[in-house]
Design a protein around this motif. Structure first.
Motif, PDB file in Angstrom:
ATOM      1  N   LYS A   8      31.923  51.445  82.742  1.00  0.00           N
ATOM      2  CA  LYS A   8      31.122  50.528  83.558  1.00  0.00           C
ATOM      3  C   LYS A   8      29.751  51.137  83.821  1.00  0.00           C
ATOM      4  O   LYS A   8      29.613  52.115  84.537  1.00  0.00           O
ATOM      5  CB  LYS A   8      31.834  50.270  84.896  1.00  0.00           C
ATOM      6  CG  LYS A   8      31.120  49.274  85.803  1.00  0.00           C
ATOM      7  CD  LYS A   8      31.274  47.857  85.266  1.00  0.00           C
ATOM      8  CE  LYS A   8      30.780  46.853  86.294  1.00  0.00           C
ATOM      9  NZ  LYS A   8      29.353  46.962  86.604  1.00  0.00           N
TER      10      LYS A   8
ATOM     11  N   GLU B 259      36.910  47.347  82.874  1.00  0.00           N
ATOM     12  CA  GLU B 259      35.484  47.578  83.124  1.00  0.00           C
ATOM     13  C   GLU B 259      34.630  46.525  82.422  1.00  0.00           C
ATOM     14  O   GLU B 259      33.648  46.020  82.981  1.00  0.00           O
ATOM     15  CB  GLU B 259      35.075  48.981  82.666  1.00  0.00           C
ATOM     16  CG  GLU B 259      35.612  50.118  83.519  1.00  0.00           C
ATOM     17  CD  GLU B 259      37.063  50.451  83.222  1.00  0.00           C
ATOM     18  OE1 GLU B 259      37.631  49.868  82.266  1.00  0.00           O
ATOM     19  OE2 GLU B 259      37.642  51.275  83.952  1.00  0.00           O
TER      20      GLU B 259
ATOM     21  N   SER C  67      32.163  43.574  84.079  1.00  0.00           N
ATOM     22  CA  SER C  67      30.772  43.327  83.686  1.00  0.00           C
ATOM     23  C   SER C  67      30.570  41.878  83.261  1.00  0.00           C
ATOM     24  O   SER C  67      29.539  41.265  83.564  1.00  0.00           O
ATOM     25  CB  SER C  67      30.375  44.266  82.539  1.00  0.00           C
ATOM     26  OG  SER C  67      30.397  45.620  82.946  1.00  0.00           O
TER      27      SER C  67
END
Length: 709
Positions: free
Chosen positions: A548, A586, A590
């Motif tokens: 991330k 992750e 996003s």
């Protein structure tokens, strides 16, 4: 053979030349002793054996290289070499004793082969050409003098400044000697001089907008040279004939004639040593070996016209206009030659197939094994590149060992990679990429094992040249495209191969830029390579979404955007990469952030599943009027889209985000698209989309979305 070897063993010139060669390696050595200089000048005379000639070439080359290495400018090196040879050579040419005259003539021809700058300077001195031609009157019945003069005129005709000194009288003499039938060796030497003079004069005239007359037409000259190749028993006349045809084989009509003559092709290809480890032509054979000329002829026969962009074509047109200020005739003649239908792609393709059938590929691969010459190997790479342009030829090229030959050529071009280089880009010219591009074409259409063999090390070795062709500033867009396609194929071979590709210096940064390229095919190739690397290399997976950070978020945004372009293969590759990356929580986080910021992620993923049901992303409404019909669905896109959606749903950790995504999915029609996908599997319960689609609907149901029946 025994007499030649005996001459080599007993000729005292050999011992002298060996001693001189050792001296040239001594840093204190300055120049030749009088007897040493005399021996070197006489070494090329026909009175000596071929072995002595060869030794003479080695000594002469060593001396010229020594002198040039000691000076800082080419002119200074030329002056230093001329200072040593000019007076003794010109005095011998002007001598009244045939033996001395012949030594001067043959040495000057050899000097042209080894150091043309100094030879040209001597040739251009006042009175030298006149002295050369006077020898014909002084020794009117000497066949050796005639032959030596023909060789010198041939060497001089290859250089513009010397060519300017040759007039009508010289052309008439050469034509006369090329038409006589008593001496085939002299006939060949005179003919090759005529060819070089005619070709050079035409090029000189084109530069100033004029035209040059041809003493003999190409068909007549080509027929003469072909006959010499087929029937010649003299090594020197054979070499002269091959050299002449190397010049002439740029003419489309000559190309057609040569490619259809199987007897000629068979004899020509047989000139290349086939046995592995056979004696290789080297420096001493520069004037006598037909190897280089043979590979040039092959390359010319199968060469395609340059592929010009519209801008390049316009520039070429302007250049032609600038070179023909005296009228349209010259320009029209040049354009007709460039547009000759015998040189269109179909004719070139047929010529390539004919010469392959006659054994051209075996000759090319043998040439690579026979010599380390950079010039020979460069032409071989160019020829193979032309041959593999036709996909039907690629299997034959592989069967004949074309891939192995290309790998050898590339190894000679690229310096070994060193850790101390710090990623420094090697100095490469555009021609250096031709063998790499040829190997890339083979690697695109065949499996890595077929191209490189079962040894995985050979596959790993190919990564560096392909990566350089992507990243190097001298490579063009087509070469970058083909290199990425080849790397995509290699990356599917093993995780280790994918990891090595990902770690290639500067490659990933360049590929990421090429994903934004306007050219559809280049953008597609870059996206497909990333898709394979995301799936095969953990480092790339983490870089693109497994970790991330803002950089990975930007990369995910690019992939989402590429899922919405017009090109189907690009959409398949981009959505395939997303399907892999969404296995990471992750990456899912996003993507949710991108959906909240731009409201495009879910609509684009839904469009993959069913473009007729899912609402288009915000900002795309203006395109709807331009569409004649709704975009058609594709099974590959449907599968990838459903996997992406399923992974995204189950990868969201935040409860509030889960509810927002569920509500948005219902609003844009994504829920209905999933339902239709499940219903479409009613007759195919083994469909790979059934389970992820059902799991997606289950997740939506658990988050308060009513599923329509």
């Amino acid at each position: 053979m025994s007499s030649s070897q005996s001459a080599f063993d007993t000729d005292p010139a050999v011992n002298v030349l060996d001693a001189v060669l050792k001296k040239t390696q001594d840093s204190l050595w300055t120049t030749f002793a009088p007897q040493e200089l005399t021996t070197l000048i006489n070494a090329f005379s026909p009175a000596h054996s071929v072995s002595v000639h060869s030794k003479g070439y080695i000594v002469l080359s060593a001396f010229c290289q020594r002198r040039r290495s000691e000076t800082s400018a080419p002119d200074e090196g030329t002056q230093a070499i001329c200072k040593t040879f000019e007076t003794p050579v010109t005095s011998r040419i002007a001598d009244t004793e045939e033996r001395k005259t012949l030594a001067g003539l043959t040495f000057l021809a050899a000097l042209f082969d080894v150091d043309h700058l100094s030879a040209s300077a001597i040739f251009q001195r006042d009175g030298v050409l006149e002295s050369i031609m006077d020898t014909l009157d002084l020794f009117p019945k000497s066949r050796q003098i005639d032959l030596a003069v023909a060789h010198i005129l041939g060497r001089a005709a290859g250089h513009k400044n010397c060519r300017a000194l040759l007039g009508a009288d010289h052309q008439k003499w050469l034509e006369w000697k090329s038409r006589q039938t008593e001496d085939s060796e002299l006939r060949a030497a005179a003919a090759v001089a005529m060819v070089k003079l005619a070709r050079g004069s035409s090029a000189d005239a084109a530069e100033v907008g004029g035209s040059a007359e041809q003493p003999m037409d190409d068909a007549e000259l080509a027929a003469l040279m072909k006959g010499l190749v087929i029937d010649s028993r003299e090594a020197s006349s054979l070499a002269d004939a091959v050299e002449a045809l190397a010049y002439m084989s740029t003419n489309p009509s000559v190309k057609e004639t040569l490619s259809k003559d199987t007897a000629f092709l068979s004899k020509l290809f047989a000139l290349v040593p086939r046995r592995k480890g056979a004696p290789a032509p080297s420096l001493e054979d520069v004037a006598g070996s037909p190897l280089y000329g043979t590979v040039v002829i092959i390359a010319n026969l199968c060469a395609y016209r340059p592929r010009l962009s519209p801008e390049e074509a316009q520039i070429a047109k302007l250049k032609r206009m600038a070179k023909t200020p005296k009228g349209a005739a010259g320009q029209s003649q040049q354009k007709d030659q460039e547009d000759d239908p015998l040189d269109d792609d179909e004719h070139v393709k047929e010529r390539g197939r004919r010469i392959l059938k006659a054994g051209a590929m075996e000759a090319l691969t043998s040439a690579v094994r026979a010599t380390d010459s950079r010039a020979v190997r460069s032409v071989v790479g160019k020829a193979i590149l032309s041959l593999v342009e036709d996909k039907d030829n690629r299997g034959k090229v592989l069967q004949a060992g074309g891939a192995k030959a290309l790998i050898l050529i590339i190894q000679g071009i690229l310096p070994p990679a060193k850790a101390s280089d710090g990623g420094k880009v090697p100095q490469l010219e555009s021609s250096d990429f031709e063998p790499i591009q040829a190997l890339a074409k083979l690697a695109i259409t065949a499996s890595p094992v077929q191209v490189f063999g079962p040894n995985e090390g050979a596959i790993f070795d190919a990564i560096r040249p392909f990566s350089l062709m992507v990243t190097h500033p001298s490579a063009n867009l087509l070469q970058r495209f083909e290199a990425m396609m080849a790397l995509t194929n290699l990356s599917s071979q093993s995780p280790e191969a994918a990891s090595r590709i990902a770690r290639a210096d500067g490659l990933m940064n360049k590929v990421e830029l090429l994903m934004l390229e306007d050219h559809t095919l280049v953008r597609r190739a870059a996206t497909e390579l990333v898709c394979n690397l995301v799936a095969g290399c953990e480092e790339v997976f983490n870089r693109w979404g497994g970790e991330k950070n803002s950089a990975s978020k930007s990369k995910l945004q690019v992939l989402v955007a590429l899922c919405d372009v017009d090109d189907l293969p690009t959409r398949l590759a981009a959505s395939g990469a997303l399907a892999t990356l969404t296995a990471s929580p992750e990456a899912c986080e996003s993507l949710v952030e991108l959906q909240n910021e731009r409201h495009r992620v879910l609509p684009i993923l839904g469009q993959l599943i069913d473009p007729a049901v899912v609402t288009r992303p915000p900002g795309d409404d203006e395109d709807e009027d331009e569409e004649e019909s709704e975009p058609q669905s594709d099974p590959g896109l449907v599968h990838r889209g459903i996997v992406c959606v399923r992974n995204l749903y189950y990868g969201i950790q935040n409860k509030a985000s889960q509810m927002e995504v569920a509500a948005e999915s219902n609003r844009i029609g994504l829920v209905r698209a999933l339902v239709l996908a499940v219903k479409g599997c009613a007759q195919n319960t083994s469909s790979p989309i059934l389970r992820p689609a059902a799991e997606s609907l289950k997740w939506l149901l658990e988050h308060g979305v009513e599923i329509p029946v």
